[in-house]
Design an enzyme around this catalytic site. Structure first.
Site, PDB file in Angstrom:
ATOM      1  N   HIS A  33     -44.242 -22.146  -7.966  1.00 24.96           N
ATOM      2  CA  HIS A  33     -43.050 -23.021  -7.954  1.00 24.96           C
ATOM      3  C   HIS A  33     -42.210 -22.838  -9.216  1.00 24.96           C
ATOM      4  O   HIS A  33     -41.501 -23.753  -9.626  1.00 24.96           O
ATOM      5  CB  HIS A  33     -43.430 -24.504  -7.825  1.00 24.96           C
ATOM      6  CG  HIS A  33     -44.487 -24.783  -6.810  1.00 24.96           C
ATOM      7  ND1 HIS A  33     -44.197 -25.078  -5.489  1.00 24.96           N
ATOM      8  CD2 HIS A  33     -45.842 -24.761  -6.893  1.00 24.96           C
ATOM      9  CE1 HIS A  33     -45.325 -25.260  -4.824  1.00 24.96           C
ATOM     10  NE2 HIS A  33     -46.346 -25.056  -5.649  1.00 24.96           N
ATOM     11  N   LYS A  67     -22.840 -12.068 -25.654  1.00 23.06           N
ATOM     12  CA  LYS A  67     -23.503 -11.859 -24.375  1.00 23.06           C
ATOM     13  C   LYS A  67     -24.042 -10.453 -24.172  1.00 23.06           C
ATOM     14  O   LYS A  67     -23.424  -9.464 -24.546  1.00 23.06           O
ATOM     15  CB  LYS A  67     -22.520 -12.153 -23.234  1.00 23.06           C
ATOM     16  CG  LYS A  67     -22.117 -13.608 -23.157  1.00 23.06           C
ATOM     17  CD  LYS A  67     -23.157 -14.443 -22.465  1.00 23.06           C
ATOM     18  CE  LYS A  67     -23.089 -14.140 -21.005  1.00 23.06           C
ATOM     19  NZ  LYS A  67     -23.505 -15.219 -20.165  1.00 23.06           N
ATOM     20  N   SER A  89     -19.791  -9.137 -22.327  1.00 25.28           N
ATOM     21  CA  SER A  89     -18.765 -10.013 -21.771  1.00 25.28           C
ATOM     22  C   SER A  89     -17.468  -9.736 -22.514  1.00 25.28           C
ATOM     23  O   SER A  89     -17.471  -9.482 -23.720  1.00 25.28           O
ATOM     24  CB  SER A  89     -19.174 -11.470 -21.962  1.00 25.28           C
ATOM     25  OG  SER A  89     -18.039 -12.300 -21.957  1.00 25.28           O
ATOM     26  N   GLU A 130     -28.776  -8.080 -11.514  1.00 26.28           N
ATOM     27  CA  GLU A 130     -28.048  -8.962 -10.587  1.00 26.28           C
ATOM     28  C   GLU A 130     -27.519  -8.181  -9.383  1.00 26.28           C
ATOM     29  O   GLU A 130     -27.581  -8.645  -8.243  1.00 26.28           O
ATOM     30  CB  GLU A 130     -26.896  -9.645 -11.321  1.00 26.28           C
ATOM     31  CG  GLU A 130     -27.381 -10.633 -12.370  1.00 26.28           C
ATOM     32  CD  GLU A 130     -26.242 -11.074 -13.263  1.00 26.28           C
ATOM     33  OE1 GLU A 130     -25.653 -12.111 -12.987  1.00 26.28           O
ATOM     34  OE2 GLU A 130     -25.933 -10.370 -14.241  1.00 26.28           O
ATOM     35  N   TYR A 187     -27.427   8.086  26.539  1.00 31.14           N
ATOM     36  CA  TYR A 187     -26.459   7.943  25.443  1.00 31.14           C
ATOM     37  C   TYR A 187     -25.277   7.074  25.854  1.00 31.14           C
ATOM     38  O   TYR A 187     -24.780   7.167  26.980  1.00 31.14           O
ATOM     39  CB  TYR A 187     -25.955   9.333  25.020  1.00 31.14           C
ATOM     40  CG  TYR A 187     -24.922   9.284  23.904  1.00 31.14           C
ATOM     41  CD1 TYR A 187     -25.315   9.237  22.580  1.00 31.14           C
ATOM     42  CD2 TYR A 187     -23.550   9.260  24.193  1.00 31.14           C
ATOM     43  CE1 TYR A 187     -24.370   9.181  21.557  1.00 31.14           C
ATOM     44  CE2 TYR A 187     -22.608   9.204  23.181  1.00 31.14           C
ATOM     45  CZ  TYR A 187     -23.024   9.164  21.860  1.00 31.14           C
ATOM     46  OH  TYR A 187     -22.096   9.107  20.858  1.00 31.14           O
TER      47      TYR A 187
HETATM   48  N1  ARG Z   1     -20.012  11.772  17.460  1.00 34.76           N
HETATM   49  C1  ARG Z   1     -20.911  11.424  18.497  1.00 34.76           C
HETATM   50  C2  ARG Z   1     -21.932  10.403  17.961  1.00 34.76           C
HETATM   51  O1  ARG Z   1     -22.085  10.311  16.812  1.00 34.76           O
HETATM   52  C3  ARG Z   1     -21.625  12.642  18.985  1.00 34.76           C
HETATM   53  C4  ARG Z   1     -22.174  12.499  20.364  1.00 34.76           C
HETATM   54  C5  ARG Z   1     -21.084  12.520  21.354  1.00 34.76           C
HETATM   55  N2  ARG Z   1     -21.579  12.513  22.684  1.00 34.76           N
HETATM   56  C6  ARG Z   1     -20.851  12.152  23.734  1.00 34.76           C
HETATM   57  N3  ARG Z   1     -21.453  12.154  24.874  1.00 34.76           N
HETATM   58  N4  ARG Z   1     -19.601  11.826  23.623  1.00 34.76           N
HETATM   59  O2  ARG Z   1     -22.552   9.683  18.701  1.00 34.76           O
END
Ligand code: ARG
Length: 463
Positions: free
Chosen positions: A161, A288, A282, A295, A322
């Site tokens: 504490h 200082k 400072s 920090e 993706y």
């Molecule tokens: N610049 C894109 C990224 O970082 C690369 C991949 C792009 N792929 C796509 N199917 N458009 O994600």
């Protein structure tokens, strides 16, 4: 490219080029140029594999591999012109390769996609950062060990504490951080081992019909094996998230030590003197000497946590495989990695250069009734009191000393005996701070011998 010319890499089906706003939101080259070296390494491995499997000719592969090296030196030398119209590092490099080589450049993208390409590049980049963080942590651990060794038996107050609790040793306190930073290092190593699989050759999402050799590219890029599921490999960013969560925990540890340095270097504590090299002045108060590095370190943790949360939010709910959302994975990781490396270096410098004020530590250790537990333990051991009773009797003695404005060892034997007649002269032996720390000999305790054993163990490990 806000006119109507369509993209040279994917524009076949487009009659018009993107709107300027589309180009602005879509482009990542402003930041993913940091993946250039990894992109080129990945492409060189891919080209070599395409030739080894007979998918492209040796001659084309050689030209591609050479051309990629030329591009790398252009980028490193600062003469490469990055184009926003070409979106990202992958297409910037490929377009330049086309300028350099003409037709053979177009064969490089056989049996791959930007999806496996970026997943590969980013893994390689994060892996490099893990290695750099490992080095930074090792250096910091060494600096802490040096401090611990110098003051293995220097007494200081241990706190709970932020109130004086029991005396500990400076070495013990330094070694507590060695444990934390060593865990950080081991967490990063675990993450590295798990992420070290190659996405290259997973292509857009489904793999490829070309007879590629994914083992070969994996080996070439230092991966342990190719990733086993193409859908997963192109859309997995766990490796970046693991890095960020390891970095967050490490930054949290750094912030705790930073906070202690801020407190300890204050005029009220004077436990440590930070070196001029890691302090600032400072502009108005001439006296200082501010612990700005500590920090800032305490604050950096916010950006690193933030990056972790941000990438979790980007990834949450994304359907396989993706999605362009995933382009938002990089800036946060870059910023967190930069912050972490700087924080580790600054902490290492501060720890290496600081000096502990042995006398101030000792004086503080002896005040605040820090040996009250030792007194209670003595009553248990020597007078046969149950611990609860001993605790109560000691509490009365603390109150008596507080009232008299003195510390426990300043009470006379008569005063002690007025609380419990079983107390003898021998009690004074345990009221001293050196005896107190020397008595904490349990494994992992603060006794200097224990601390020295831990220092020796860690020195063996970090060399
Ligand atoms: N610049 C894109 C990224 O970082 C690369 C991949 C792009 N792929 C796509 N199917 N458009 O994600």
């Amino acid at each position: 490219m806000s006119d109507n010319s369509s993209n040279q890499m994917w524009g076949g089906r487009f009659a018009a080029g993107p709107d300027a706003i589309m180009e602005a939101i879509n482009a990542s080259i402003g930041f993913d140029k940091r993946l250039a070296a990894q992109d080129i390494a990945g492409s060189r491995a891919h080209a070599a594999m395409l030739a080894a499997t007979g998918i492209i000719s040796d001659k084309d592969a050689e030209a591609i591999r050479e051309g990629l090296l030329t591009i790398l030196s252009e980028i490193e030398g600062g003469s490469f012109t990055f184009s926003t119209a070409l979106e990202d590092i992958h297409m910037n490099v490929e377009a330049r390769l086309k300028e350099l080589l003409g037709e053979p450049a177009g064969r490089l993208h056989t049996a791959r996609s930007r999806n496996d390409q970026v997943a590969t590049d980013f893994r390689l980049w994060v892996r490099d950062q893990i290695d750099a963080a490992d080095e930074g942590l090792t250096a910091l651990i060494r600096a802490l060990l040096t401090q611990a060794e110098a003051g293995a038996d220097w007494v200081m107050p241990g706190f709970t504490h932020l109130q004086t609790a029991q005396p500990v040793t400076w070495g013990h306190h330094m070694m507590a951080y060695v444990e934390m930073f060593a865990r950080d290092r081991s967490r990063l190593r675990d993450a590295r081992a798990r992420m070290n699989e190659s996405p290259l050759g997973c292509a857009a999402l489904a793999g490829t019909g070309f007879a590629i050799d994914r083992e070969m590219t994996a080996r070439e890029l230092g991966f342990d094996r190719p990733a086993a599921n193409s859908l997963d490999a192109v859309s997995d960013r766990d490796f970046a998230l693991e890095f960020l969560s390891c970095a967050s925990i490490c930054a949290m540890h750094l912030s705790r030590l930073a906070e202690e340095l801020v407190i300890w270097s204050s005029a009220q504590f004077r436990f440590v003197t930070l070196s001029d090299r890691f302090s600032t002045g400072s502009s108005i108060m001439p006296q200082k000497k501010n612990p700005d590095a500590a920090e800032l370190l305490r604050a950096k943790v916010g950006r690193i946590f933030g990056a972790n949360v941000s990438l979790m939010m980007v990834m949450k709910g994304l359907p396989l495989a993706y999605s362009k959302d995933m382009q938002e994975d990089k800036e946060q990781v870059f910023d967190a990695a930069d912050s972490l490396m700087l924080a580790l270096a600054a902490m290492e410098g501060m720890v290496r250069d600081m000096s502990a004020n042995r006398d101030a530590l000792r004086a503080a250790a002896a005040s605040g009734f820090s040996t009250a537990t030792d007194l209670a333990d003595w009553l248990v051991r020597e007078a046969g009191l149950p611990f609860r009773e001993a605790h109560h009797a000691t509490g009365s003695l603390v109150a008596m000393a507080e009232k008299a404005g003195c510390d426990l060892p300043d009470l006379t034997l008569e005063q002690m005996q007025s609380v419990n007649p079983a107390i003898t002269e021998g009690v004074y032996d345990v009221l001293g701070v050196d005896n107190s720390v020397a008595s904490r000999t349990s494994y992992g305790g603060t006794a200097p011998d224990q601390v020295r054993a831990q220092i020796a163990r860690w020195k063996e490990i970090v060399g």
